[in-house]
Write a protein that holds these residues in place. Structure first.
Motif, PDB file in Angstrom:
ATOM      1  N   TYR A  91      -2.007  10.898   4.404  1.00 14.60           N
ATOM      2  CA  TYR A  91      -2.868   9.847   4.937  1.00 14.60           C
ATOM      3  C   TYR A  91      -2.320   9.065   6.126  1.00 14.60           C
ATOM      4  O   TYR A  91      -3.061   8.700   7.018  1.00 14.60           O
ATOM      5  CB  TYR A  91      -3.280   8.863   3.824  1.00 14.60           C
ATOM      6  N   GLU A 105      10.892   7.475  -2.511  1.00 14.45           N
ATOM      7  CA  GLU A 105      11.354   6.237  -3.165  1.00 14.45           C
ATOM      8  C   GLU A 105      12.018   6.571  -4.501  1.00 14.45           C
ATOM      9  O   GLU A 105      11.577   6.122  -5.555  1.00 14.45           O
ATOM     10  CB  GLU A 105      10.173   5.285  -3.429  1.00 14.45           C
ATOM     11  N   MET A 113       0.829  -1.221   0.000  1.00  8.82           N
ATOM     12  CA  MET A 113       0.000   0.000   0.000  1.00  8.82           C
ATOM     13  C   MET A 113       0.859   1.265   0.000  1.00  8.82           C
ATOM     14  O   MET A 113       0.425   2.321  -0.450  1.00  8.82           O
ATOM     15  CB  MET A 113      -0.920   0.067   1.220  1.00  8.82           C
ATOM     16  N   TRP A 114       2.063   1.119   0.531  1.00  3.85           N
ATOM     17  CA  TRP A 114       2.954   2.286   0.605  1.00  3.85           C
ATOM     18  C   TRP A 114       3.577   2.617  -0.747  1.00  3.85           C
ATOM     19  O   TRP A 114       4.301   3.597  -0.883  1.00  3.85           O
ATOM     20  CB  TRP A 114       4.033   2.046   1.665  1.00  3.85           C
ATOM     21  N   MET A 115       3.332   1.794  -1.735  1.00  2.00           N
ATOM     22  CA  MET A 115       3.827   2.048  -3.095  1.00  2.00           C
ATOM     23  C   MET A 115       2.846   2.891  -3.902  1.00  2.00           C
ATOM     24  O   MET A 115       3.085   3.188  -5.070  1.00  2.00           O
ATOM     25  CB  MET A 115       4.048   0.725  -3.848  1.00  2.00           C
ATOM     26  N   CYS A 116       1.714   3.239  -3.299  1.00  2.00           N
ATOM     27  CA  CYS A 116       0.684   3.988  -4.028  1.00  2.00           C
ATOM     28  C   CYS A 116       1.122   5.433  -4.247  1.00  2.00           C
ATOM     29  O   CYS A 116       1.469   6.128  -3.305  1.00  2.00           O
ATOM     30  CB  CYS A 116      -0.631   3.943  -3.254  1.00  2.00           C
ATOM     31  N   LEU A 149       6.314  10.073  -4.031  1.00  7.88           N
ATOM     32  CA  LEU A 149       7.291   8.984  -3.969  1.00  7.88           C
ATOM     33  C   LEU A 149       8.561   9.286  -4.762  1.00  7.88           C
ATOM     34  O   LEU A 149       9.560   8.586  -4.634  1.00  7.88           O
ATOM     35  CB  LEU A 149       6.661   7.648  -4.391  1.00  7.88           C
ATOM     36  N   LYS A 177      12.832   3.796  -7.064  1.00  9.11           N
ATOM     37  CA  LYS A 177      11.704   3.133  -7.708  1.00  9.11           C
ATOM     38  C   LYS A 177      10.958   4.050  -8.672  1.00  9.11           C
ATOM     39  O   LYS A 177      10.369   3.599  -9.644  1.00  9.11           O
ATOM     40  CB  LYS A 177      10.726   2.618  -6.652  1.00  9.11           C
TER      41      LYS A 177
END
Ligand code: SF4
Ligand code: SF4
Ligand code: SF4
Ligand code: SF4
Lengths: 199, 298
Positions: free
Chosen positions: B53, B209, A67-70, B205, B212
């Motif tokens: 969130y 990240e 879910m943290w890849m969303c 992200l 990625k």
């Protein structure tokens, strides 16, 4: 409190996860599974997560870093034939996992999300410089220096283009009615905690 | 045309000396030329963006947006609320719809707002600046103000996610929205077709990240280059930042040699309307938009 849910994960998701009541509407068509930009990095794509929820795989779902890849891209939402608000369910599951202390340790997006929220909850507005410095130093001081060095060209460029204000570290942007703002957020959290059985 | 007035939500990234300072400056210039008055919502707060969130949960996030809307209703009555940031617009509009669909959420949000002495009524539309341009002006009207057409410049209109999904602009498709291309052409530029127009840049992200998500940024820029674009234009401050500032990192990771300027539609419009480089905040680019600078100088 969580004990009550052990045998019915779907029920727990419906009650405690943002938009969780939608999960039972999924018809397993697989459209969402191919929609995520960081797809290869999802151990379980959304479709699979919905299946696992119905199969009661509570630990597996909540400890997953999927879910943290969303990226909140909403590809899935506009494509899902059943109109599930998949983005928010992913956020809601991540939030539940985090609140229960089950999310993977050192998950960087989780750290960033918390920092972001705490940053804005303090002053009412996001202080971008504190936020980025916080992120560089989350792994400790030595790694932080390394990370900061790696990003130095970006950071300096932003300062030169007058798009990052180093003075933000010492105050910077914020709203005026901080006490009202804090009371408001506290109340919202109280209500949510009561409704979702976190209290 | 008569003066138009909107209740303005600039958002954190568009504050003075924040990462999209150049978006704010060029928006103000663009609005001056279009005779738009932006009345800033007094004491607005951050919307929490999508990434709020984990810590924020649901109601606190909705309440953040409800506070902005309540302040807007109270101080700027009778106006539409307009945001320039895609994420700000999305959060606000999403909160508005959640509240509209649930009497319980309305009660809960207002209970929280009462702590700050505010009430949310829900009587203002929440719109993105691109909607204002397209719907309240229209391309023909926008074309009329052009003094220096952006002739011969090839743009890749990068719409990205959140100005496109889940709401988007009325009448546009999610796969191939046309409004940004139409804006470019209205300013006299050329909008090249390319296949990464609505690809996600990785959003937050890109920061948390990078390993990625940098492939996203690479794919977008590569396709823009491959289709002949010499500049990218976006309606979103996070898209702009991600696609511009990580080019060096992407080059290191993938061995590419990207160096493409990433601008805002408001900068294009300001230059086409005869504004100076300073008015268009072209000095705020990390990768200089030299072609626009040349036109601004003429
Ligand atoms: S919003 Fe999240 S879940 Fe949906 S496609 Fe994008 S990354 Fe996947
Ligand atoms: S697209 Fe919708 S219905 Fe299909 S698997 Fe995903 S959530 Fe289920
Ligand atoms: S989207 Fe970003 S910039 Fe816009 S207000 Fe929200 S947090 Fe701030
Ligand atoms: S393209 Fe990037 S910045 Fe723009 S909305 Fe999507 S994720 Fe956010």
């Amino acid at each position: 409190m969580s004990e009550n849910y052990r045998n019915n994960f779907l029920k727990e998701v419906e009650e405690r996860v943002e938009e969780g009541h939608w999960v039972k509407m999924c018809m397993q068509c697989g459209v969402c599974a191919g929609s995520c930009p960081l797809g290869p990095h999802w151990a379980h794509p959304p479709q699979e997560i919905f299946m696992m929820i119905r199969a009661g795989k509570r630990e597996e779902v909540l400890t997953s870093d999927s879910m943290w890849m969303c990226t909140s891209c909403y590809n899935c939402v506009v494509r899902c034939p059943r109109k599930l608000p998949i983005t928010h369910i992913m956020h809601g599951l991540a939030n539940l996992a985090y609140r229960l202390g089950l999310s993977p340790k050192n998950q960087t997006t989780q750290k960033f999300a918390s920092m972001f929220w705490n940053n804005l909850a303090q002053t009412g507005r996001v202080n971008e410089l504190k936020l980025s410095l916080g992120m560089y130093f989350k792994d400790g001081f030595a790694q932080g220096i390394k990370n900061a060095m790696a990003m130095q060209s970006v950071g300096l460029g932003m300062v030169k283009a007058k798009r990052l204000n180093p003075m933000e570290l010492f105050g910077g942007h914020g709203i005026k009615d901080k006490s009202g703002f804090h009371a408001m957020l506290k109340k919202a959290r109280e209500i949510e905690d009561r409704r979702k059985n976190f209290a | 045309m008569a003066k138009k007035t909107y209740s303005f939500y600039p958002g954190c990234s568009s504050q003075t000396k924040a990462s999209s300072d150049n978006y704010l400056k060029s928006t103000n210039s663009m609005c001056k030329y279009l005779d738009i008055e932006l009345k800033e919502i007094p004491d607005w707060n951050c919307c929490g963006a999508s990434i709020g969130y984990a810590e924020g949960g649901e109601l606190p996030r909705i309440t953040l947006s409800a506070r902005n809307m309540a302040l807007s209703e109270q101080h700027n009555p009778g106006m539409d609320l307009v945001a320039t940031c895609a994420a700000c617009w999305l959060s606000t509009r999403e909160a508005k719809e959640r509240i509209a669909h649930s009497a319980q959420t309305l009660t809960e949000a207002n209970t929280a707002l009462a702590e700050a002495g505010l009430t949310y009524k829900g009587n203002q539309a929440a719109r993105h600046m691109a909607e204002v341009l397209v719907e309240d002006f229209g391309f023909d009207e926008l074309k009329r103000g052009v003094k220096k057409p952006l002739q011969g410049i090839k743009f890749a209109g990068y719409v990205g996610c959140q100005t496109n999904r889940p709401f988007g602009l009325a009448g546009e498709s999610f796969e191939n929205p046309k409004y940004l291309d139409n804006l470019v052409e209205a300013m006299g530029g050329e909008a090249v077709p390319y296949d990464q127009k609505v690809t996600c840049c990785g959003g937050a992200l890109a920061f948390s990240e990078p390993e990625k998500s940098q492939k996203q940024i690479k794919d977008i820029i590569e396709s823009a280059y491959d289709h002949g674009a010499e500049m990218i234009v976006t309606p979103c401050p996070l898209c702009q930042a991600n696609v511009e500032i990580y080019q060096g990192e992407v080059n290191k990771r993938f061995g590419t040699k990207f160096n493409i300027p990433v601008t805002y539609y408001s900068q294009l419009i300001t230059v086409a309307y005869g504004g100076t480089a300073a008015e268009a905040a072209l000095d705020g680019q990390l990768i200089r938009a030299t072609r626009l600078e040349e036109i601004a100088k003429k």
